[in-house]
Motif scaffolding. Structure first.
Motif, PDB file in Angstrom:
ATOM      1  N   LEU A  85       1.029  -1.129   0.012  1.00 61.14           N
ATOM      2  CA  LEU A  85       0.042  -0.038   0.153  1.00 61.14           C
ATOM      3  C   LEU A  85       0.900   1.200  -0.072  1.00 61.14           C
ATOM      4  O   LEU A  85       1.819   1.055   0.881  1.00 61.14           O
ATOM      5  N   SER A  87       1.403   5.324   0.294  1.00 62.89           N
ATOM      6  CA  SER A  87       0.530   6.405   0.864  1.00 62.89           C
ATOM      7  C   SER A  87       1.589   7.469   0.969  1.00 62.89           C
ATOM      8  O   SER A  87       2.882   7.554   0.770  1.00 62.89           O
ATOM      9  N   TRP A 104      -2.889  12.429   5.652  1.00 62.04           N
ATOM     10  CA  TRP A 104      -2.475  11.099   5.180  1.00 62.04           C
ATOM     11  C   TRP A 104      -3.490  10.874   3.838  1.00 62.04           C
ATOM     12  O   TRP A 104      -4.795  10.906   4.113  1.00 62.04           O
ATOM     13  N   SER A 106      -3.762   7.583   0.700  1.00 61.74           N
ATOM     14  CA  SER A 106      -3.352   6.480   0.427  1.00 61.74           C
ATOM     15  C   SER A 106      -3.606   6.121  -1.179  1.00 61.74           C
ATOM     16  O   SER A 106      -4.779   6.638  -1.794  1.00 61.74           O
TER      17      SER A 106
END
Length: 181
Positions: A85, A87, A104, A106
């Protein structure tokens, strides 16, 4: 009379819009030891597994951003299945509210804003979540353990922050800077 009311309303709207346009302050952030909390942060960090820094595990790269207490973060998280993943995050000192903030995003379209809160001598980021119809607070902190190690801790609270239970604790090691001098 209507013209006078219109002019008064227009003046009030301009006054409020000027405050929005210029933000809360145009002055430089004053010096603060709290503002220096993440001075250890820039660099490339990889998760420590079985006592060794594993460059294939979760990692992140941090650079200073628009001011000396703002950081751009590029994360590569690897889950238990080996899926990756990606981000990005921004961690920055907010001089008006005197706290660290965290944003944040992603690659699977999640977007989160976390508020900075200080517990003891450490800064955490805190955010409310809901899972399975149950709300809880989540908090995370990062702190140095020496010049080349950092600890990441995640905890949650189901009672509004009165008590916290651990979710995970990870250690990361700083990787050597591979840029040419």
């Amino acid at each position: 009379m209507i013209r006078k009311i219109f002019q008064t309303c227009l003046g009030i709207m301009l006054l409020f819009s000027a405050a929005l346009i210029y933000g809360q302050t145009t002055g430089a952030a004053p010096p603060s030891p709290e503002k220096r909390f993440y001075d250890f942060w820039p660099g490339t960090w990889a998760k420590i597994i079985n006592g060794r820094v594993d460059e294939k595990a979760s990692s992140f790269h941090v650079t200073r951003s628009i001011h000396d207490a703002a950081f751009d973060e590029d994360w590569r998280l690897v889950n238990e299945k080996g899926e990756v993943l990606l981000s990005k995050a921004i961690r920055a000192w907010d001089q008006v509210n005197n706290r660290w903030m965290f944003v944040w995003i992603s690659d699977n379209a999640l977007f989160q804003v976390w508020e900075g809160q200080k517990f003891g001598d450490r800064w955490y980021i805190v955010r409310e979540f809901e899972a399975g119809g149950r709300k809880f607070l989540s908090r995370q902190a990062w702190w140095p353990e020496g010049s080349d190690r950092v600890v990441r801790i995640s905890e949650r609270s189901f009672d509004g922050g009165k008590t916290w239970e651990p979710r995970f604790r990870e250690e990361y090691g700083r990787l050597p800077d591979k840029r040419k001098p």
